[in-house]
Design a protein around this motif. Structure first.
Motif, PDB file in Angstrom:
ATOM      1  N   SER A 198       0.918  -0.993  -0.010  1.00 55.79           N
ATOM      2  CA  SER A 198       0.091  -0.276  -0.034  1.00 55.79           C
ATOM      3  C   SER A 198       0.708   1.522  -0.196  1.00 55.79           C
ATOM      4  N   GLY A 199       0.531   1.969  -0.828  1.00 57.26           N
ATOM      5  CA  GLY A 199       1.177   3.554  -0.765  1.00 57.26           C
ATOM      6  C   GLY A 199       1.278   4.100   0.539  1.00 57.26           C
ATOM      7  N   SER A 202      -0.506   6.527   2.580  1.00 58.53           N
ATOM      8  CA  SER A 202      -1.927   6.554   2.441  1.00 58.53           C
ATOM      9  C   SER A 202      -2.308   6.939   3.602  1.00 58.53           C
ATOM     10  N   VAL A 206      -5.404   9.465   5.217  1.00 58.76           N
ATOM     11  CA  VAL A 206      -6.607   8.812   5.339  1.00 58.76           C
ATOM     12  C   VAL A 206      -7.054  10.128   6.204  1.00 58.76           C
ATOM     13  N   PHE A 637      -0.262  -3.918  -5.971  1.00 58.10           N
ATOM     14  CA  PHE A 637      -1.112  -2.554  -5.482  1.00 58.10           C
ATOM     15  C   PHE A 637      -1.014  -1.387  -6.704  1.00 58.10           C
ATOM     16  N   ASN A 641      -3.751  -0.121  -9.923  1.00 55.61           N
ATOM     17  CA  ASN A 641      -4.475   0.935  -9.856  1.00 55.61           C
ATOM     18  C   ASN A 641      -3.971   1.444 -10.833  1.00 55.61           C
TER      19      ASN A 641
ATOM     20  N   GLN B  87     -11.015   4.161   7.134  1.00 61.40           N
ATOM     21  CA  GLN B  87      -9.476   4.867   7.115  1.00 61.40           C
ATOM     22  C   GLN B  87      -8.507   3.359   6.931  1.00 61.40           C
ATOM     23  N   TRP B  90      -8.900   1.758   3.408  1.00 60.47           N
ATOM     24  CA  TRP B  90      -8.307   2.421   2.217  1.00 60.47           C
ATOM     25  C   TRP B  90      -7.346   2.094   2.693  1.00 60.47           C
ATOM     26  N   VAL B  91      -6.168   2.266   3.621  1.00 62.31           N
ATOM     27  CA  VAL B  91      -4.601   1.491   3.571  1.00 62.31           C
ATOM     28  C   VAL B  91      -5.176  -0.005   3.276  1.00 62.31           C
ATOM     29  N   GLU B  92      -5.327  -1.151   3.597  1.00 64.54           N
ATOM     30  CA  GLU B  92      -5.260  -2.321   3.580  1.00 64.54           C
ATOM     31  C   GLU B  92      -5.049  -2.113   2.304  1.00 64.54           C
ATOM     32  N   GLU B  93      -6.302  -1.582   1.295  1.00 64.12           N
ATOM     33  CA  GLU B  93      -6.899  -1.915   0.116  1.00 64.12           C
ATOM     34  C   GLU B  93      -6.449  -1.314  -0.952  1.00 64.12           C
ATOM     35  N   ASP B  94      -5.549  -0.436  -0.455  1.00 67.92           N
ATOM     36  CA  ASP B  94      -4.869   0.412  -1.262  1.00 67.92           C
ATOM     37  C   ASP B  94      -5.460   1.362  -2.328  1.00 67.92           C
TER      38      ASP B  94
END
Lengths: 734, 156
Positions: A198-199, A202, A206, A637, A641, B87, B90-94
């Protein structure tokens, strides 16, 4: 295996002690001198910074600008895997702009992956070797008897372990490995490369933490709005500023005199307030007289009418001809002729253009800039303000999208020029969405008269394209050009590319997959027309054209040797997507499938779109994509994307997008007039990667071009009507 | 005159013109820059906040309309279990690419799940249609919301 980035013998790895203990490694990796300099690209140097602290935190500097393409996460993955680190112990910091220190800092052209794939891994491997050496010395055993695992060094004979942090200070005095010869991992042992990660930013995003350019907050900062002429190329004659100055909260109103080059400062008026909304509202009170010169008569309708005239005559220039095109057409049993066109497009990055600038009292300018190309930004500011580049420092911020818009740094120059008038006060320039859409460097519109000659057996024996594009002061500008090797030219005997031009002041520039995003539509649609005339489908024609040809010779790109177009790789993705999508199977009731292939930015993508029409609206149900970007998908990922985003982006362009020019000005102002895709129109997207023994290449662009002709070819299969002009006018389909 | 608005549980005084949109009071007066400017016309959803729990475009609601109301911004999203669950998903699923629109997406998604904890796929699509993601991460945004809805937020 052909590597796109080759290191010179001057590659240098320096080890030093980290303040407070630990290891700091600096790798300076000048690319081989064969990297072309004729393109004007900055000297290609790749530098890397890795440090390991005693508490076992590995910090890697992310040097390239992050626009959402995932580079800040991906480049450190290459280092961390060869270092055999645990990803959880890796921290990434964003570098400021410093070409002396970091080398080339740039986001565009999907360059970063091919440039960095090998060198970043070498840096990681060299770091690991030094840590191993330090542990071996401490234990008095040969380094070859030790192994590493997830940030630890293990002595299998005794079971002893040390963390990287525990030997980092010792490693400073280890011999520095030769980057050219340092042993790399067997790819089967990769544990970070190939893993969906994951970025890195991120978690902060969030939580709404300040991270984007427009989030920059400085003590005493003021906000600026900038009013420019609606008509491209217009000059400011006079401005009455009094009413705007009288608005409560407005702190200053400045007439800014610029020049002819829209990449630098253009004429306008800056309104400054401690709240941007007040500045924006006060703009409405400005009374400015503009001299539009000859440019207010320009319109897209006018350009289209002129292009239609031009293609009736002979091209002004022949850009390339091979074989004997006229004879091929004279001997043809059948000639297919079709006129194609596509419109200007805007970028509409979600974060509107903005830049924060502070002119220090000593003449230095400091910027907080969301830019894909800080080098060009610094050059532009130096040129505009007549100061040395050594007086300019730039903090690279994360960007809310780029798509090529932030390769051009007019907004940075504007911010710097305004700040220079207010020394000591930080100025944050923000454009409205209307400013953003109406002051873009647009994907250029273009027109093509395509002709194909078929012999009595239906074989394609010749092709001719009369291309109409734009010039400024007689010069074809960036992204308005075409080259004669556009597919299928290298695979045909008799091919010609002619060009005619029209003068404009509408600024043009690179939009994601520049040129390819338009030419894919023209060529893959026209080839679909030819295939239908031959009584077969486009994949069959493509496979025949590609035949058994070997890869074309490599070319010299801006960063060294690039592999040439490979027919076997193209065939691989074409065959894959035909199978994935059951392209030749019986279509679902009321739907049809279309195919498109395109090679851009070193990536091979073949895509199939399944579409229908519902009360005059195009509905896309499914998209299948097969891509070949080399041996590894570094971050699945990020890669997925990018492919999904590119596909939806391309479909959105095809269905709805155009920037109309009227009265010399761009017409659309906001998202109601420039309708980019929303969640309910998202199709089901199925992606497969065909892995081949080639170095990995970039993902930001190559998945976009083929989806546009795949859609228009599907609509032809559905209705028998050919879309030859973008965006799609569904009234032509009934 | 100063307007009194409750923002993230704290009463704030805003001495601004009453017609100033909430967005610019948040960003430029209070330094709460998590809420994003995208269009200024309630077309893109980047500026979405909650006003009394309802997803609201802060670029188009004037400060004068907010006296006595409760505003929640992305900075306080983690205070609700739904917010935390989103939140995390959102992070886990990128979910994101550039990330700029995601504050608005998250605020809109959390308002959706607060009023409809088990939305259908179509309900998710309809509820999220006002939020533009220029990077087009729509598949992932949709799936992350569906995932949170399916799991529930008991453990968040």
């Amino acid at each position: 295996m052909l590597e796109t980035a080759t290191l010179s013998r001057r590659s240098l790895l320096k080890a030093g002690a980290l303040a407070g203990g630990g290891l700091m490694l600096t790798a300076s990796l000048p690319m081989v001198a064969k990297a072309a300099t004729s393109t004007g690209a900055a000297p290609a140097t790749l530098n890397a910074y890795v440090s390991i602290s005693p508490d076992n935190v590995i910090t890697i500097v992310g040097k390239n600008p992050e626009i959402g393409q995932g580079i800040k996460t991906m480049l450190p993955m290459l280092i961390a895997d060869e270092l055999d680190a645990d990803w959880e112990q890796v921290r990434i910091t964003q570098a400021d702009f410093d070409p002396q220190k970091y080398g080339f800092q740039f986001a565009g052209g999907s360059f970063a992956t091919p440039m960095n794939w090998l060198p970043m891994r070498q840096v990681g491997a060299a770091t690991r070797q030094m840590l191993l050496g330090a542990a071996a010395a401490r234990w008095g055993v040969p380094a070859s008897s030790l192994k590493t695992e997830r940030g630890r060094i293990i002595d299998p004979a005794s079971g002893r372990t040390l963390t990287y942090g525990e030997v980092a200070s010792d490693a400073v005095s280890q011999p520095v490995p030769d980057l050219e010869t340092v042993a790399l991992k067997d790819p089967k042992d990769f544990h970070i490369i190939g893993r969906p990660i994951s970025g890195i930013d991120s978690p902060r995003i969030v939580r709404g933490e300040p991270i984007f350019g427009v989030d920059t907050l400085l003590p005493g900062m003021k906000y600026a709005a900038f009013e420019r002429a609606p008509v491209f190329g217009a000059k400011l004659v006079s401005a009455d500023l009094e009413a705007a100055k009288a608005v409560p909260g407005v702190e200053d109103v400045l007439v800014m005199k610029g020049g002819d080059n829209p990449e630098l400062l253009i004429d306008g008026v800056a309104v400054i307030s401690s709240n941007w909304w007040i500045a924006k509202e006060a703009r409405k009170k400005l009374a400015i007289e503009w001299d539009n010169g000859q440019w207010a008569s320009h319109s897209t309708a006018g350009y289209a009418a002129r292009a239609a005239e031009l293609v009736k005559g002979k091209p002004e220039t022949i850009l390339g001809e091979s074989g004997d095109v006229d004879t091929a057409f004279a001997s043809a049993a059948r000639v297919i002729e079709a006129d194609y066109s596509y419109p200007f497009l805007a970028h509409v990055a979600m974060e509107p253009m903005n830049c924060t600038a502070l002119a220090h009292e000593d003449g230095r300018i400091e910027l907080w800039a969301p830019t894909q190309n800080p080098t060009a930004g610094a050059q532009g500011i130096a040129q505009q303000l007549g100061i040395g580049q050594d007086k300019i420092s730039i903090h690279i911020t994360r960007m809310g999208g780029g798509f090529g818009r932030r390769l051009t740094n007019d907004f940075m120059v504007q911010a710097a020029a305004i700040a220079a008038r207010k020394p000591g006060t930080p100025i944050q320039l923000i454009w409205s969405r209307e400013d953003d859409i109406r002051s873009d460097f647009y994907r250029p519109a273009g027109w093509h008269k395509m002709r194909a000659a078929l012999d009595a057996d239906g074989k394609l024996i010749g092709m001719d394209n009369h291309f109409v594009t734009f010039i400024k002061n007689g010069q074809v500008t960036l992204e308005n050009s075409m080259t004669a090797d556009e597919f299928p030219a290298p695979f045909l005997e008799n091919v010609r590319l002619g060009q005619s031009t029209m003068e404009t002041r509408v600024p043009t520039g690179a939009l994601r997959a520049p040129r390819s995003n338009a030419l894919s539509f023209v060529y893959q649609s026209f080839l679909d027309e030819i295939a239908h005339a031959q009584g077969r489908d486009l994949p069959a024609l493509m496979l025949e054209l590609l035949g058994d040809r070997e890869p074309l010779p490599g070319t010299r790109g801006p960063f060294g040797e690039q592999p040439g177009f490979s027919p076997p790789r193209a065939k691989g993705v074409i065959e894959k997507v035909v199978a994935m999508s059951d392209f030749r199977g019986r279509p679902h009731e009321g739907r049809a499938k279309g195919f498109g292939f395109y090679y851009s930015h070193l990536g091979y993508f073949a895509e199939v779109v399944e579409a229908s029409l519902d009360r005059g609206q195009v509905v896309v149900h499914n998209v299948w994509a097969a891509g070949d970007v080399g041996s590894h998908i570094i971050n699945p990922f990020g890669a997925l994307n990018q492919v999904e985003g590119s596909i939806i982006d391309g479909l959105g362009q095809a269905v709805a997008l155009a920037v109309e020019i009227e009265g010399g000005a761009a017409k659309p102002g906001n998202f109601h007039e420039y309708e980019i895709p929303r969640m309910p129109v998202t199709p089901k997207i199925t992606v497969e990667f065909v892995k081949t023994d080639n170095p990995p290449t970039g993902m930001g662009e190559p998945a976009l071009p083929p989806v546009i002709p795949a859609l228009t070819n599907a609509l032809f299969a559905l209705t028998g009507k050919r879309i030859r002009n973008l965006p799609i006018d569904t009234s032509q389909l009934v | 005159m100063a307007y009194r608005v409750e923002i993230n549980g704290e009463t704030r005084e805003l001495d601004v013109p009453g017609e100033m949109p909430l967005l610019w009071a948040l960003r430029n007066e209070l330094g709460l820059v998590g809420t994003k400017f995208g269009c200024g016309m309630a077309l893109c959803g980047a500026c979405t906040v909650h006003v009394d729990g309802v997803a609201t475009r802060s670029c188009s609601v004037p400060v004068s309309a907010l006296e006595g109301k409760k505003v929640t911004t992305i900075e306080a999203l983690a205070e609700s279990p739904i917010g935390r669950a989103l939140q995390q998903a959102w992070v886990e699923e990128d979910v994101m690419q550039c990330g700029y629109c995601q504050a608005g997406q998250l605020m809109n998604a959390s308002a959706l799940l607060a009023r409809n904890p088990q939305p259908s796929s179509q309900e998710i699509q309809q509820a999220m249609a006002g939020n533009i993601c220029r990077c087009a991460c729509y598949t992932r945004i949709h799936d992350a919301i569906a995932m949170v809805a399916e799991k529930g937020t008991a453990n968040a």
